[in-house]
Design a protein around this motif. Sequence first.
Motif, PDB file in Angstrom:
ATOM      1  N   LEU A  22    -109.743  57.720  52.556  1.00 32.97           N
ATOM      2  CA  LEU A  22    -108.826  57.251  53.533  1.00 32.97           C
ATOM      3  C   LEU A  22    -109.389  56.878  54.972  1.00 32.97           C
ATOM      4  CD1 LEU A  22    -105.730  59.770  53.336  1.00 32.97           C
ATOM      5  CD2 LEU A  22    -105.793  57.486  52.486  1.00 32.97           C
ATOM      6  N   ALA A  23    -110.590  57.675  55.412  1.00 30.58           N
ATOM      7  CA  ALA A  23    -111.167  57.486  56.660  1.00 30.58           C
ATOM      8  C   ALA A  23    -112.064  56.193  56.502  1.00 30.58           C
ATOM      9  CB  ALA A  23    -112.071  58.682  56.849  1.00 30.58           C
ATOM     10  N   VAL A  24    -112.693  56.196  55.165  1.00 30.41           N
ATOM     11  CA  VAL A  24    -113.702  55.035  54.884  1.00 30.41           C
ATOM     12  C   VAL A  24    -112.635  53.542  54.977  1.00 30.41           C
ATOM     13  CG1 VAL A  24    -115.352  53.758  53.282  1.00 30.41           C
ATOM     14  CG2 VAL A  24    -115.430  56.387  53.950  1.00 30.41           C
ATOM     15  N   THR A  25    -111.619  53.706  54.123  1.00 28.99           N
ATOM     16  CA  THR A  25    -110.980  52.567  53.993  1.00 28.99           C
ATOM     17  C   THR A  25    -110.218  52.109  55.321  1.00 28.99           C
ATOM     18  OG1 THR A  25    -109.273  53.854  53.177  1.00 28.99           O
ATOM     19  CG2 THR A  25    -110.554  52.788  51.348  1.00 28.99           C
ATOM     20  N   SER A  26    -109.861  53.096  56.058  1.00 29.88           N
ATOM     21  CA  SER A  26    -109.279  52.738  57.422  1.00 29.88           C
ATOM     22  C   SER A  26    -110.247  52.102  58.142  1.00 29.88           C
ATOM     23  CB  SER A  26    -108.843  54.104  58.142  1.00 29.88           C
ATOM     24  OG  SER A  26    -107.866  54.521  57.320  1.00 29.88           O
ATOM     25  N   TYR A  27    -111.596  52.692  58.257  1.00 30.37           N
ATOM     26  CA  TYR A  27    -112.432  52.094  59.127  1.00 30.37           C
ATOM     27  C   TYR A  27    -113.128  50.541  58.515  1.00 30.37           C
ATOM     28  CZ  TYR A  27    -117.228  51.822  61.407  1.00 30.37           C
ATOM     29  OH  TYR A  27    -118.325  51.422  62.211  1.00 30.37           O
ATOM     30  N   GLY A  28    -112.766  50.330  57.283  1.00 28.03           N
ATOM     31  CA  GLY A  28    -113.040  49.195  56.826  1.00 28.03           C
ATOM     32  C   GLY A  28    -111.983  48.168  56.892  1.00 28.03           C
ATOM     33  N   GLY A  29    -110.932  48.574  57.474  1.00 27.91           N
ATOM     34  CA  GLY A  29    -109.752  47.554  57.517  1.00 27.91           C
ATOM     35  C   GLY A  29    -108.812  47.723  56.232  1.00 27.91           C
ATOM     36  N   ARG A  30    -107.998  48.489  56.220  1.00 20.62           N
ATOM     37  CA  ARG A  30    -107.278  48.528  54.857  1.00 20.62           C
ATOM     38  C   ARG A  30    -106.327  47.465  54.862  1.00 20.62           C
ATOM     39  NH1 ARG A  30    -104.821  53.306  55.440  1.00 20.62           N
ATOM     40  NH2 ARG A  30    -106.591  54.292  54.658  1.00 20.62           N
ATOM     41  N   PRO A  31    -105.647  47.148  56.033  1.00 22.87           N
ATOM     42  CA  PRO A  31    -104.409  46.194  56.033  1.00 22.87           C
ATOM     43  C   PRO A  31    -105.044  44.834  55.894  1.00 22.87           C
ATOM     44  CG  PRO A  31    -104.268  47.793  57.905  1.00 22.87           C
ATOM     45  CD  PRO A  31    -105.593  48.175  57.354  1.00 22.87           C
ATOM     46  N   VAL A  32    -106.318  44.476  56.287  1.00 27.01           N
ATOM     47  CA  VAL A  32    -106.701  43.222  55.987  1.00 27.01           C
ATOM     48  C   VAL A  32    -107.110  43.235  54.646  1.00 27.01           C
ATOM     49  CG1 VAL A  32    -108.783  41.914  56.690  1.00 27.01           C
ATOM     50  CG2 VAL A  32    -108.166  43.562  58.341  1.00 27.01           C
ATOM     51  N   GLU A  65    -102.142  49.041  62.782  1.00 27.51           N
ATOM     52  CA  GLU A  65    -102.929  49.708  61.947  1.00 27.51           C
ATOM     53  C   GLU A  65    -102.258  49.904  60.419  1.00 27.51           C
ATOM     54  OE1 GLU A  65    -105.008  53.311  62.532  1.00 27.51           O
ATOM     55  OE2 GLU A  65    -104.197  53.725  64.398  1.00 27.51           O
ATOM     56  N   THR A  66    -101.167  49.353  60.101  1.00 30.29           N
ATOM     57  CA  THR A  66    -100.646  49.214  59.011  1.00 30.29           C
ATOM     58  C   THR A  66    -100.382  47.843  58.225  1.00 30.29           C
ATOM     59  OG1 THR A  66     -98.121  49.245  60.132  1.00 30.29           O
ATOM     60  CG2 THR A  66     -99.328  51.192  59.427  1.00 30.29           C
ATOM     61  N   ASN A 116     -91.190  38.898  66.439  1.00 36.13           N
ATOM     62  CA  ASN A 116     -90.073  38.379  65.568  1.00 36.13           C
ATOM     63  C   ASN A 116     -89.193  39.673  65.784  1.00 36.13           C
ATOM     64  OD1 ASN A 116     -90.668  35.805  65.530  1.00 36.13           O
ATOM     65  ND2 ASN A 116     -91.124  35.971  63.175  1.00 36.13           N
ATOM     66  N   GLY A 117     -89.191  40.790  66.563  1.00 37.32           N
ATOM     67  CA  GLY A 117     -88.459  41.680  66.619  1.00 37.32           C
ATOM     68  C   GLY A 117     -88.852  42.931  65.704  1.00 37.32           C
ATOM     69  N   ASP A 118     -89.880  42.960  64.724  1.00 38.35           N
ATOM     70  CA  ASP A 118     -90.132  44.004  63.982  1.00 38.35           C
ATOM     71  C   ASP A 118     -91.579  44.147  63.540  1.00 38.35           C
ATOM     72  OD1 ASP A 118     -91.198  41.738  62.614  1.00 38.35           O
ATOM     73  OD2 ASP A 118     -89.850  41.666  60.946  1.00 38.35           O
ATOM     74  N   THR A 119     -92.712  43.579  64.187  1.00 43.62           N
ATOM     75  CA  THR A 119     -94.060  43.957  64.143  1.00 43.62           C
ATOM     76  C   THR A 119     -94.646  44.267  65.591  1.00 43.62           C
ATOM     77  OG1 THR A 119     -94.134  42.420  62.315  1.00 43.62           O
ATOM     78  CG2 THR A 119     -96.323  43.165  63.424  1.00 43.62           C
ATOM     79  N   LYS A 120     -94.877  45.499  65.757  1.00 45.09           N
ATOM     80  CA  LYS A 120     -95.136  46.081  66.956  1.00 45.09           C
ATOM     81  C   LYS A 120     -96.711  45.688  67.023  1.00 45.09           C
ATOM     82  CE  LYS A 120     -91.231  48.981  67.574  1.00 45.09           C
ATOM     83  NZ  LYS A 120     -90.836  50.492  68.057  1.00 45.09           N
ATOM     84  N   ILE A 121     -97.360  45.278  68.182  1.00 46.43           N
ATOM     85  CA  ILE A 121     -98.750  45.246  68.379  1.00 46.43           C
ATOM     86  C   ILE A 121     -99.057  45.935  69.632  1.00 46.43           C
ATOM     87  CG2 ILE A 121    -100.529  43.921  68.458  1.00 46.43           C
ATOM     88  CD1 ILE A 121     -99.355  43.709  65.831  1.00 46.43           C
ATOM     89  N   GLU A 122     -99.700  47.011  69.651  1.00 49.53           N
ATOM     90  CA  GLU A 122    -100.147  47.810  71.001  1.00 49.53           C
ATOM     91  C   GLU A 122    -100.946  47.073  71.789  1.00 49.53           C
ATOM     92  OE1 GLU A 122    -100.831  52.263  72.700  1.00 49.53           O
ATOM     93  OE2 GLU A 122    -101.029  51.826  70.334  1.00 49.53           O
TER      94      GLU A 122
END
Length: 270
Positions: free
Chosen positions: A150-160, A203-204, A244-250
């Motif tokens: 999970l840590a490696v795939t998060s670092y590698g950009g799982r959503p991408v 992140e997602t 568009n009311g549903d995708t939050k970008i911090e």
Amino acid sequence: MNNGQPSPFVKLCMIIGITLVASIYLFATGSASTAIIIMVIMGGYGVGSYLFETHNDKKAEKLKNDIENGTLYAGDEWQEKYLRYKMSQPFAKIIGSDMKHDMQKHYHTTKHLVGIILSGFLILCDLCLFAIHIAAGIGGLLLFCGLMYLAVTSYGGRPVKKFYKRTDVDFQAVNDSYMSGKMVAYQCNGINIGSKYLVAFNETKVIALELHDVSGITKEILREKEYVNSVYTGEKTRLFAVVNGDTKIEMRDEFQLELAIEEFHRAVGR
């Protein structure tokens, strides 16, 4: 956001109630001086904590209203600070040969790197269990290897990587728009406003929309109160650009948030 905590008034009443019960008991047992000391200390603590939290509640509510109705941005002082911010070249530099590599670099955060290091450390520690208890060692190895994955795939950009599996996206057109676009980014969050597409990620997930399909970008403020043993110690305010009311970008701060929205309106001409 109170994280399930009672309101400041309820906590004040609880502190006063507990203090009164303890003081009455001490008075009844002949410890009047101790009772008075406890009443002063706990009373001062309860009132002080109540005033601190309610004062910050009022400030946070005013800030939220000022951001959402635009009052914050109307003042000359804020406009001057924002102008200096825009002159400091606030757009993120696009790095890499294409959109995929640039987005992935935004997931190379300290948090994800720490997760990899910690998982690796736990795996090494778990190997020592095999000499003591094989079953426990195997169970721990499976768990910690899962955390490492999970840590490696998060670092590698799982959503991408998930985004690039889509079959309904013209990646060449989106990539061309992205590479010439303006980018605002914060940690694992970013919005790229190009000549034809808006690409946003967090992140997602990653989204890519043609500019004319974006109904708008709005502002959202999230206040997270911080407690230690139910004692209010402070808070953290998070700002989001909502596509568009549903995708939050911090966003990092109100300047970056305003810049993202301003650049979007400039790109679409409205």
